[in-house]
Enzyme design. Structure first.
Site, short mmCIF file in Angstrom:
data_model
loop_
_atom_site.label_atom_id
_atom_site.label_comp_id
_atom_site.label_asym_id
_atom_site.label_seq_id
_atom_site.Cartn_x
_atom_site.Cartn_y
_atom_site.Cartn_z
N GLU A 60 -14.25 61.84 12.77
CA GLU A 60 -13.73 60.79 11.87
C GLU A 60 -14.79 60.38 10.84
OE1 GLU A 60 -10.77 59.60 11.59
OE2 GLU A 60 -9.75 60.14 13.45
N LYS A 67 -12.51 53.54 14.27
CA LYS A 67 -11.81 52.32 14.68
C LYS A 67 -10.93 52.65 15.87
CE LYS A 67 -8.55 48.84 13.07
NZ LYS A 67 -7.82 48.28 11.94
N ARG A 124 -0.63 50.97 18.01
CA ARG A 124 -1.34 51.68 16.93
C ARG A 124 -2.06 52.92 17.45
NH1 ARG A 124 -0.44 47.50 13.61
NH2 ARG A 124 -1.58 45.54 13.77
N LYS A 132 -15.92 50.09 15.13
CA LYS A 132 -15.21 48.87 15.47
C LYS A 132 -14.34 49.10 16.68
CE LYS A 132 -11.49 46.17 13.59
NZ LYS A 132 -10.42 46.12 12.66
C1 PBG Z 1 -6.09 45.66 10.03
C2 PBG Z 1 -7.26 45.13 10.77
C3 PBG Z 1 -7.34 44.69 12.09
C4 PBG Z 1 -8.64 44.20 12.26
C5 PBG Z 1 -9.32 44.40 11.06
N1 PBG Z 1 -8.45 44.98 10.16
C6 PBG Z 1 -6.32 44.61 13.15
C7 PBG Z 1 -5.74 45.80 13.76
O1 PBG Z 1 -6.04 46.95 13.43
O2 PBG Z 1 -4.86 45.59 14.60
C8 PBG Z 1 -9.18 43.56 13.51
C9 PBG Z 1 -10.29 42.58 13.28
C10 PBG Z 1 -10.58 41.68 14.43
O3 PBG Z 1 -10.01 41.80 15.53
O4 PBG Z 1 -11.41 40.80 14.24
N2 PBG Z 1 -5.66 46.90 10.38
#
Ligand code: PBG
Length: 319
Positions: free
Chosen positions: A228, A190, A212, A243
Protein backbone atom coordinates in the site's frame (compact mmCIF):
# COMPACT_ATOMS: atom_id res chain seq x y z
CA UNK A 1 36.56 -5.64 35.52
CA UNK A 2 33.12 -5.67 33.90
CA UNK A 3 32.12 -2.26 32.55
CA UNK A 4 28.51 -1.29 33.08
CA UNK A 5 26.49 1.84 32.36
CA UNK A 6 25.95 4.07 35.39
CA UNK A 7 22.23 4.28 34.87
CA UNK A 8 21.19 5.09 38.37
CA UNK A 9 23.53 8.09 38.37
CA UNK A 10 21.58 9.76 35.57
CA UNK A 11 19.67 12.74 36.90
CA UNK A 12 16.72 14.26 35.06
CA UNK A 13 18.86 16.70 33.07
CA UNK A 14 21.26 14.00 31.90
CA UNK A 15 18.35 11.70 31.09
CA UNK A 16 17.05 14.56 28.93
CA UNK A 17 20.38 14.86 27.14
CA UNK A 18 20.62 11.17 26.31
CA UNK A 19 16.94 10.71 25.47
CA UNK A 20 16.25 9.58 21.90
CA UNK A 21 12.76 11.02 21.35
CA UNK A 22 10.82 14.05 22.44
CA UNK A 23 7.46 15.67 21.86
CA UNK A 24 7.53 18.79 19.73
CA UNK A 25 4.32 20.75 19.33
CA UNK A 26 5.36 21.62 15.76
CA UNK A 27 5.16 17.92 14.91
CA UNK A 28 1.55 17.57 16.03
CA UNK A 29 -1.51 17.96 13.82
CA UNK A 30 -4.83 18.73 15.48
CA UNK A 31 -7.93 17.11 13.90
CA UNK A 32 -11.04 19.32 14.04
CA UNK A 33 -14.65 18.71 13.12
CA UNK A 34 -16.56 21.52 11.44
CA UNK A 35 -20.31 21.34 11.06
CA UNK A 36 -23.06 23.10 9.17
CA UNK A 37 -25.11 22.73 12.35
CA UNK A 38 -24.52 24.20 15.81
CA UNK A 39 -21.42 23.61 17.93
CA UNK A 40 -21.80 20.41 19.93
CA UNK A 41 -19.77 18.23 22.28
CA UNK A 42 -18.88 14.74 21.13
CA UNK A 43 -19.93 12.38 23.88
CA UNK A 44 -17.33 9.67 23.33
CA UNK A 45 -14.51 12.21 23.02
CA UNK A 46 -14.52 14.46 26.09
CA UNK A 47 -13.03 17.85 25.27
CA UNK A 48 -13.57 17.53 21.52
CA UNK A 49 -16.32 19.43 19.73
CA UNK A 50 -17.96 19.79 16.39
CA UNK A 51 -17.56 23.49 15.62
CA UNK A 52 -19.95 25.66 13.68
CA UNK A 53 -18.18 28.10 11.35
CA UNK A 54 -19.16 30.87 13.72
CA UNK A 55 -17.34 29.22 16.64
CA UNK A 56 -14.43 27.94 14.59
CA UNK A 57 -12.80 31.35 14.58
CA UNK A 58 -12.55 31.44 18.36
CA UNK A 59 -11.31 27.84 18.52
CA UNK A 60 -8.61 28.53 15.93
CA UNK A 61 -7.45 31.60 17.84
CA UNK A 62 -6.97 29.50 20.93
CA UNK A 63 -5.14 26.80 19.02
CA UNK A 64 -2.83 29.21 17.23
CA UNK A 65 -2.17 30.90 20.56
CA UNK A 66 -1.01 27.57 21.97
CA UNK A 67 1.59 27.24 19.23
CA UNK A 68 -0.16 24.53 17.22
CA UNK A 69 0.92 24.93 13.60
CA UNK A 70 -1.22 22.37 11.73
CA UNK A 71 -4.85 21.34 11.68
CA UNK A 72 -6.76 18.59 9.86
CA UNK A 73 -10.39 19.41 9.02
CA UNK A 74 -13.31 17.01 8.78
CA UNK A 75 -16.62 18.35 7.50
CA UNK A 76 -20.05 17.40 8.72
CA UNK A 77 -22.71 18.56 6.25
CA UNK A 78 -26.39 19.11 7.03
CA UNK A 79 -27.54 17.07 4.07
CA UNK A 80 -26.06 13.75 3.03
CA UNK A 81 -26.78 12.02 -0.28
CA UNK A 82 -25.94 8.89 -2.28
CA UNK A 83 -22.82 10.35 -3.90
CA UNK A 84 -21.57 12.52 -1.05
CA UNK A 85 -21.88 15.74 -3.03
CA UNK A 86 -21.12 17.89 0.02
CA UNK A 87 -17.52 16.67 -0.20
CA UNK A 88 -16.86 18.40 -3.51
CA UNK A 89 -19.26 21.34 -3.35
CA UNK A 90 -17.17 24.55 -3.82
CA UNK A 91 -18.95 26.07 -0.82
CA UNK A 92 -19.22 22.95 1.26
CA UNK A 93 -18.56 23.07 4.98
CA UNK A 94 -14.91 22.06 4.76
CA UNK A 95 -14.15 24.41 1.88
CA UNK A 96 -15.71 27.29 3.84
CA UNK A 97 -13.77 26.33 6.96
CA UNK A 98 -10.51 26.33 4.98
CA UNK A 99 -11.23 29.81 3.58
CA UNK A 100 -11.96 31.11 7.05
CA UNK A 101 -8.88 29.51 8.61
CA UNK A 102 -6.53 30.73 5.88
CA UNK A 103 -7.96 34.26 6.01
CA UNK A 104 -7.38 34.43 9.76
CA UNK A 105 -4.11 32.52 9.94
CA UNK A 106 -2.34 32.42 6.58
CA UNK A 107 0.62 30.60 8.16
CA UNK A 108 -1.47 27.81 9.67
CA UNK A 109 -0.98 24.54 7.80
CA UNK A 110 -4.49 23.52 6.79
CA UNK A 111 -5.03 19.90 5.82
CA UNK A 112 -8.37 18.52 4.70
CA UNK A 113 -9.47 14.92 4.99
CA UNK A 114 -10.66 13.73 1.59
CA UNK A 115 -13.32 11.04 1.83
CA UNK A 116 -16.99 10.62 1.07
CA UNK A 117 -18.16 8.79 4.21
CA UNK A 118 -19.05 11.93 6.17
CA UNK A 119 -21.15 13.07 3.18
CA UNK A 120 -22.89 9.91 1.96
CA UNK A 121 -26.33 8.86 3.19
CA UNK A 122 -25.12 5.23 3.47
CA UNK A 123 -21.88 6.16 5.27
CA UNK A 124 -19.53 4.33 2.90
CA UNK A 125 -16.36 5.97 1.65
CA UNK A 126 -17.41 5.82 -1.99
CA UNK A 127 -20.18 5.40 -4.53
CA UNK A 128 -22.12 2.22 -3.78
CA UNK A 129 -23.38 0.06 -6.65
CA UNK A 130 -24.95 -3.37 -6.17
CA UNK A 131 -23.81 -3.43 -2.57
CA UNK A 132 -20.16 -2.66 -3.40
CA UNK A 133 -18.12 0.52 -3.49
CA UNK A 134 -17.27 1.31 -7.11
CA UNK A 135 -13.58 2.18 -6.92
CA UNK A 136 -13.13 4.12 -10.15
CA UNK A 137 -16.32 6.18 -9.96
CA UNK A 138 -15.27 7.12 -6.44
CA UNK A 139 -11.82 8.24 -7.66
CA UNK A 140 -13.40 10.94 -9.85
CA UNK A 141 -15.36 12.35 -6.92
CA UNK A 142 -12.37 12.26 -4.58
CA UNK A 143 -10.33 14.16 -7.16
CA UNK A 144 -13.09 16.80 -7.35
CA UNK A 145 -13.14 17.04 -3.55
CA UNK A 146 -9.36 17.52 -3.46
CA UNK A 147 -9.44 20.25 -6.12
CA UNK A 148 -12.27 22.08 -4.33
CA UNK A 149 -10.24 22.07 -1.10
CA UNK A 150 -7.13 23.28 -2.90
CA UNK A 151 -9.19 26.09 -4.47
CA UNK A 152 -10.32 27.08 -0.99
CA UNK A 153 -6.68 27.30 0.07
CA UNK A 154 -5.82 23.95 1.68
CA UNK A 155 -2.07 23.36 1.87
CA UNK A 156 -2.36 19.59 2.00
CA UNK A 157 -5.12 17.17 1.04
CA UNK A 158 -5.35 13.86 2.87
CA UNK A 159 -7.28 11.09 1.10
CA UNK A 160 -8.55 8.62 3.72
CA UNK A 161 -10.86 6.56 1.51
CA UNK A 162 -8.45 3.65 0.75
CA UNK A 163 -9.60 3.39 -2.88
CA UNK A 164 -6.99 1.93 -5.23
CA UNK A 165 -5.26 4.60 -7.27
CA UNK A 166 -6.49 7.52 -5.16
CA UNK A 167 -3.16 9.33 -4.94
CA UNK A 168 -2.53 9.19 -8.70
CA UNK A 169 -5.98 10.45 -9.58
CA UNK A 170 -5.84 13.29 -7.04
CA UNK A 171 -2.30 14.28 -8.12
CA UNK A 172 -3.36 14.43 -11.77
CA UNK A 173 -6.48 16.48 -10.99
CA UNK A 174 -4.58 18.93 -8.79
CA UNK A 175 -1.90 19.43 -11.43
CA UNK A 176 -4.46 19.92 -14.20
CA UNK A 177 -6.18 22.59 -12.14
CA UNK A 178 -2.99 24.50 -11.43
CA UNK A 179 -2.40 23.21 -7.89
CA UNK A 180 1.02 21.68 -8.48
CA UNK A 181 2.13 22.89 -5.07
CA UNK A 182 -0.68 21.35 -3.05
CA UNK A 183 0.71 18.39 -1.13
CA UNK A 184 -0.88 14.98 -0.69
CA UNK A 185 -0.78 13.19 2.63
CA UNK A 186 -2.06 9.72 1.80
CA UNK A 187 -3.69 7.54 4.41
CA UNK A 188 -1.67 4.73 2.85
CA UNK A 189 -1.76 2.16 5.61
CA UNK A 190 -5.22 2.44 7.08
CA UNK A 191 -6.58 -0.57 8.88
CA UNK A 192 -10.25 -1.47 9.28
CA UNK A 193 -10.35 -0.68 12.98
CA UNK A 194 -12.67 -0.76 15.95
CA UNK A 195 -10.76 2.27 17.22
CA UNK A 196 -12.62 4.56 14.80
CA UNK A 197 -15.83 4.12 16.82
CA UNK A 198 -15.94 7.56 18.48
CA UNK A 199 -15.07 9.29 15.19
CA UNK A 200 -18.08 7.72 13.55
CA UNK A 201 -20.24 9.17 16.30
CA UNK A 202 -18.55 12.54 15.76
CA UNK A 203 -19.02 12.51 12.01
CA UNK A 204 -22.24 10.49 11.89
CA UNK A 205 -20.45 8.27 9.38
CA UNK A 206 -20.99 4.70 10.55
CA UNK A 207 -21.81 2.60 7.48
CA UNK A 208 -25.55 1.89 7.23
CA UNK A 209 -24.83 -1.67 6.03
CA UNK A 210 -21.76 -3.89 5.83
CA UNK A 211 -18.36 -2.65 6.94
CA UNK A 212 -15.21 -1.12 5.45
CA UNK A 213 -13.24 -4.35 5.33
CA UNK A 214 -13.33 -4.54 1.53
CA UNK A 215 -11.29 -1.37 1.21
CA UNK A 216 -9.51 -0.86 4.54
CA UNK A 217 -6.70 -3.18 5.61
CA UNK A 218 -6.98 -6.39 7.59
CA UNK A 219 -5.32 -6.14 11.01
CA UNK A 220 -3.79 -9.57 10.50
CA UNK A 221 -1.64 -8.24 7.65
CA UNK A 222 1.77 -6.67 7.98
CA UNK A 223 3.37 -7.24 4.57
CA UNK A 224 0.39 -5.65 2.86
CA UNK A 225 1.42 -2.30 4.35
CA UNK A 226 4.58 -2.31 2.18
CA UNK A 227 2.45 -2.76 -0.94
CA UNK A 228 0.00 0.00 0.00
CA UNK A 229 2.70 2.50 0.95
CA UNK A 230 4.86 1.87 -2.11
CA UNK A 231 1.85 2.32 -4.40
CA UNK A 232 1.04 5.67 -2.81
CA UNK A 233 4.65 6.84 -2.94
CA UNK A 234 4.94 5.88 -6.60
CA UNK A 235 1.68 7.69 -7.32
CA UNK A 236 3.08 10.89 -5.83
CA UNK A 237 2.24 10.93 -2.12
CA UNK A 238 4.30 13.58 -0.33
CA UNK A 239 3.57 12.13 3.10
CA UNK A 240 2.40 8.62 3.94
CA UNK A 241 0.41 7.65 7.02
CA UNK A 242 -0.17 4.70 9.29
CA UNK A 243 -3.48 4.58 11.14
CA UNK A 244 -4.39 3.79 13.92
CA UNK A 245 -1.08 4.36 15.71
CA UNK A 246 -0.67 2.43 18.97
CA UNK A 247 -1.94 -0.99 17.84
CA UNK A 248 0.26 -0.74 14.72
CA UNK A 249 3.64 0.45 16.01
CA UNK A 250 5.31 -2.54 14.34
CA UNK A 251 3.95 -1.41 10.99
CA UNK A 252 4.98 2.18 11.67
CA UNK A 253 8.49 1.02 12.39
CA UNK A 254 8.50 -1.08 9.19
CA UNK A 255 7.46 1.96 7.17
CA UNK A 256 10.18 4.09 8.76
CA UNK A 257 12.84 1.58 7.81
CA UNK A 258 11.57 0.80 4.33
CA UNK A 259 10.67 4.23 2.97
CA UNK A 260 12.23 7.65 3.08
CA UNK A 261 9.03 9.64 2.60
CA UNK A 262 7.83 11.76 5.53
CA UNK A 263 5.75 9.54 7.76
CA UNK A 264 2.65 10.45 9.75
CA UNK A 265 0.82 8.42 12.38
CA UNK A 266 -2.78 9.00 13.40
CA UNK A 267 -3.63 8.50 17.06
CA UNK A 268 -7.30 7.93 16.36
CA UNK A 269 -10.52 8.70 18.20
CA UNK A 270 -10.67 5.36 20.02
CA UNK A 271 -7.11 5.73 21.28
CA UNK A 272 -8.05 9.17 22.58
CA UNK A 273 -11.29 7.94 24.13
CA UNK A 274 -9.58 5.05 25.93
CA UNK A 275 -7.02 7.25 27.63
CA UNK A 276 -9.66 9.85 28.50
CA UNK A 277 -12.04 7.28 29.97
CA UNK A 278 -9.37 5.48 31.99
CA UNK A 279 -8.03 8.78 33.30
CA UNK A 280 -11.52 10.03 34.22
CA UNK A 281 -12.09 6.82 36.17
CA UNK A 282 -8.81 7.39 38.00
CA UNK A 283 -7.24 4.23 36.57
CA UNK A 284 -4.30 5.95 34.90
CA UNK A 285 -2.62 9.32 35.04
CA UNK A 286 -3.64 11.25 31.93
CA UNK A 287 -0.56 13.37 31.40
CA UNK A 288 1.87 10.46 31.80
CA UNK A 289 -0.21 8.16 29.62
CA UNK A 290 -0.59 10.72 26.84
CA UNK A 291 3.10 11.58 26.94
CA UNK A 292 4.11 7.93 26.85
CA UNK A 293 1.74 7.18 23.98
CA UNK A 294 3.08 10.06 21.85
CA UNK A 295 6.69 9.24 22.64
CA UNK A 296 6.07 5.60 21.65
CA UNK A 297 4.60 6.67 18.33
CA UNK A 298 7.51 8.97 17.64
CA UNK A 299 10.06 6.38 18.79
CA UNK A 300 8.52 3.87 16.35
CA UNK A 301 9.34 6.31 13.56
CA UNK A 302 6.59 8.88 13.02
CA UNK A 303 7.80 12.28 11.82
CA UNK A 304 4.45 13.83 12.69
CA UNK A 305 1.47 12.74 14.78
CA UNK A 306 -2.18 13.53 14.26
CA UNK A 307 -3.67 13.67 17.74
CA UNK A 308 -6.76 15.01 19.48
CA UNK A 309 -4.49 15.66 22.47
CA UNK A 310 -2.57 18.42 20.65
CA UNK A 311 -4.04 21.41 22.59
CA UNK A 312 -3.69 19.58 25.90
CA UNK A 313 -0.07 18.70 25.14
CA UNK A 314 0.63 22.30 24.13
CA UNK A 315 -0.69 23.48 27.49
CA UNK A 316 1.50 20.97 29.34
CA UNK A 317 4.56 21.94 27.31
CA UNK A 318 3.88 25.65 27.82
CA UNK A 319 3.63 24.99 31.55
C1 PBG B 1 -12.84 8.81 6.94
C2 PBG B 1 -12.01 8.79 8.17
C3 PBG B 1 -12.17 8.04 9.34
C4 PBG B 1 -11.18 8.48 10.22
C5 PBG B 1 -10.42 9.43 9.55
N1 PBG B 1 -10.95 9.61 8.29
C6 PBG B 1 -13.20 7.05 9.72
C7 PBG B 1 -13.30 5.75 9.07
O1 PBG B 1 -12.55 5.39 8.15
O2 PBG B 1 -14.23 5.04 9.45
C8 PBG B 1 -11.00 8.00 11.63
C9 PBG B 1 -10.35 8.98 12.55
C10 PBG B 1 -10.49 8.69 14.01
O3 PBG B 1 -11.02 7.64 14.42
O4 PBG B 1 -10.07 9.53 14.78
N2 PBG B 1 -12.77 7.71 6.14
Amino acid sequence: MIKRPRRNRLNAAIRGLVSESSIDIKKLIYPMFVTEGETEDIEAMPGIKRYSLKDLECALKEIAGLGITSVLFFGIPKEKDETGSGAYCPHGIVQNAVRLAKSLFPELVVITDICLCEYTSHGHCGVVENGYVNNDKTLELLAKAAVSCAEAGADIVAPSDMMDGHTASIRAALDESGFENTLIMSYSVKYASAFYGPFREAAGSAPAFGDRKTYQMDCRNRREAFIEASLDINEGADIIMVKPAMPYLDVLSDMRREFHAPLAAYQVSGEYAMIKAAAAAGYIDEKSAVTESLISISRAGADMIITYFAPQVAKWLNG
